[in-house]
Design a protein around this motif. Structure first.
Motif, PDB file in Angstrom:
ATOM      1  N   CYS A 192      97.232 104.671  94.803  1.00  0.00           N
ATOM      2  CA  CYS A 192      98.346 103.772  94.532  1.00  0.00           C
ATOM      3  C   CYS A 192      97.844 102.343  94.359  1.00  0.00           C
ATOM      4  O   CYS A 192      97.087 101.836  95.194  1.00  0.00           O
ATOM      5  CB  CYS A 192      99.360 103.837  95.675  1.00  0.00           C
ATOM      6  N   GLY A 193      98.284 101.679  93.298  1.00  0.00           N
ATOM      7  CA  GLY A 193      97.894 100.298  93.072  1.00  0.00           C
ATOM      8  C   GLY A 193      98.617  99.316  93.971  1.00  0.00           C
ATOM      9  O   GLY A 193      98.257  98.139  94.023  1.00  0.00           O
ATOM     10  N   VAL A 194      99.640  99.782  94.705  1.00  0.00           N
ATOM     11  CA  VAL A 194     100.391  98.919  95.613  1.00  0.00           C
ATOM     12  C   VAL A 194      99.839  98.986  97.026  1.00  0.00           C
ATOM     13  O   VAL A 194      99.595  97.957  97.668  1.00  0.00           O
ATOM     14  CB  VAL A 194     101.891  99.294  95.603  1.00  0.00           C
ATOM     15  N   CYS A 195      99.630 100.228  97.531  1.00  0.00           N
ATOM     16  CA  CYS A 195      99.231 100.368  98.940  1.00  0.00           C
ATOM     17  C   CYS A 195      97.951 101.177  99.145  1.00  0.00           C
ATOM     18  O   CYS A 195      97.530 101.401 100.277  1.00  0.00           O
ATOM     19  CB  CYS A 195     100.369 100.987  99.742  1.00  0.00           C
ATOM     20  N   ALA A 196      97.332 101.646  98.048  1.00  0.00           N
ATOM     21  CA  ALA A 196      96.038 102.351  98.084  1.00  0.00           C
ATOM     22  C   ALA A 196      96.111 103.770  98.641  1.00  0.00           C
ATOM     23  O   ALA A 196      95.088 104.404  98.854  1.00  0.00           O
ATOM     24  CB  ALA A 196      94.995 101.554  98.841  1.00  0.00           C
ATOM     25  N   ALA A 235     103.619 107.328 100.103  1.00  0.00           N
ATOM     26  CA  ALA A 235     103.804 106.329 101.152  1.00  0.00           C
ATOM     27  C   ALA A 235     104.837 105.265 100.775  1.00  0.00           C
ATOM     28  O   ALA A 235     105.781 105.011 101.523  1.00  0.00           O
ATOM     29  CB  ALA A 235     102.471 105.670 101.484  1.00  0.00           C
ATOM     30  N   CYS A 236     104.668 104.665  99.605  1.00  0.00           N
ATOM     31  CA  CYS A 236     105.564 103.558  99.230  1.00  0.00           C
ATOM     32  C   CYS A 236     106.510 103.904  98.092  1.00  0.00           C
ATOM     33  O   CYS A 236     107.376 103.110  97.742  1.00  0.00           O
ATOM     34  CB  CYS A 236     104.761 102.311  98.884  1.00  0.00           C
ATOM     35  N   GLY A 237     106.324 105.085  97.476  1.00  0.00           N
ATOM     36  CA  GLY A 237     107.230 105.514  96.417  1.00  0.00           C
ATOM     37  C   GLY A 237     106.884 105.014  95.029  1.00  0.00           C
ATOM     38  O   GLY A 237     107.603 105.313  94.073  1.00  0.00           O
ATOM     39  N   HIS A 238     105.792 104.269  94.890  1.00  0.00           N
ATOM     40  CA  HIS A 238     105.399 103.768  93.571  1.00  0.00           C
ATOM     41  C   HIS A 238     105.004 104.930  92.656  1.00  0.00           C
ATOM     42  O   HIS A 238     104.280 105.839  93.072  1.00  0.00           O
ATOM     43  CB  HIS A 238     104.225 102.802  93.716  1.00  0.00           C
TER      44      HIS A 238
END
Length: 270
Positions: A111-115, A131-134
């Protein structure tokens, strides 16, 4: 050979399938010189399931993209650009699609937002972060191509990475907030210092190096002298229709664009 895109494999696979297998950036082709990539189901060059992506059907045969660690016996890796030039147009187009899907998958494992490691989705071609839904989808980068002309002449240029003697139309990526028309005007002004008018859409081409969509125009010269952007343009000039330098092959839309212009644009000033 009609192609029907899809992201989910059918319940019943076709007896033969097209398998576009890559080792690194190279497409695998048969060592015997054959252009066929057809294999029975289950014989997808022994690629792990997690590295395979269903693409759709070409001429009623399933198409798959997959990644291997090394070429199996009887196969050889060929630079994608060279391989696409060798293959028939329908196979070349699907090979480009396969390369783009695999590159997207390779570069979005986390994920580019939270890895967090992402997960491939079954209902669409996407990778989702648990995890973050991205959610990330295959990336497409629009780029314009502009062939600037005045009666009887074309403005052609070469970039430092071109093969020796090769000249082409101007090209560049669209920036955030730009229209294609804005991009044409900006890129032409930046790269060669001239103004253009009367843009005419010519066509588009998917360009898998690594994930571009080339949108081609002709544009009439509206003034200004050529002033090269040194970092981008090695040489540029006006060339008469009957004295062109080396130009790209028909494999690329630039080759079609330049040849079509020579046949259709005015040859003499009004």
């Amino acid at each position: 050979m009609p192609f029907t895109p899809a992201h989910q494999p059918p319940g019943q696979p076709t007896p033969l399938g097209w398998h576009f297998a890559f080792v690194g950036k190279d497409l695998l082709l048969p060592d015997n010189g054959s252009e066929t990539l057809s294999l029975p189901p289950g014989a997808a060059l022994m690629a792990p399931v997690e590295t395979c992506h269903y693409l759709g059907r070409l001429d009623e045969h399933d198409c798959w993209a997959c990644v291997l660690d090394e070429p199996p016996a009887g196969w050889r890796g060929v630079n994608l650009r060279a391989a696409m030039m060798q293959l028939p147009a329908p196979l070349s187009a699907v090979a480009g699609r396969a390369a783009q899907v695999l590159e997207w998958d390779r570069t979005h494992r986390f994920c580019g937002v939270c890895a967090t490691p992402t997960v491939r989705q079954a209902h669409e071609r996407s990778r989702h972060c648990p995890a973050c839904g991205h959610t990330v989808y295959p990336r497409i980068s629009p780029a314009m191509m502009a062939l600037v002309w005045r009666p009887g002449e074309l403005l052609l240029a070469r970039a430092p990475h071109f093969i020796p003697g090769m000249y082409s139309a101007l090209a560049g990526f669209v920036e955030p907030g730009e229209t294609l028309e804005d991009c044409v005007a900006r890129e032409v002004a930046e790269e060669v210092g001239v103004r253009v008018k009367n843009l005419r859409y010519f066509g588009s081409q998917s360009w898998p190096f690594p994930h571009s969509l080339m949108v081609a125009f002709t544009a009439e010269w509206d003034g200004g002298e050529i002033v090269r952007q040194p970092e981008e343009i090695e040489d540029a000039g006006w060339y008469p229709f009957d004295a062109l330098p080396g130009i790209p092959p028909l494999f690329s839309i630039s080759g079609y664009l330049i040849r079509h212009a020579v046949e259709t644009l005015p040859r003499q000033a009004a």
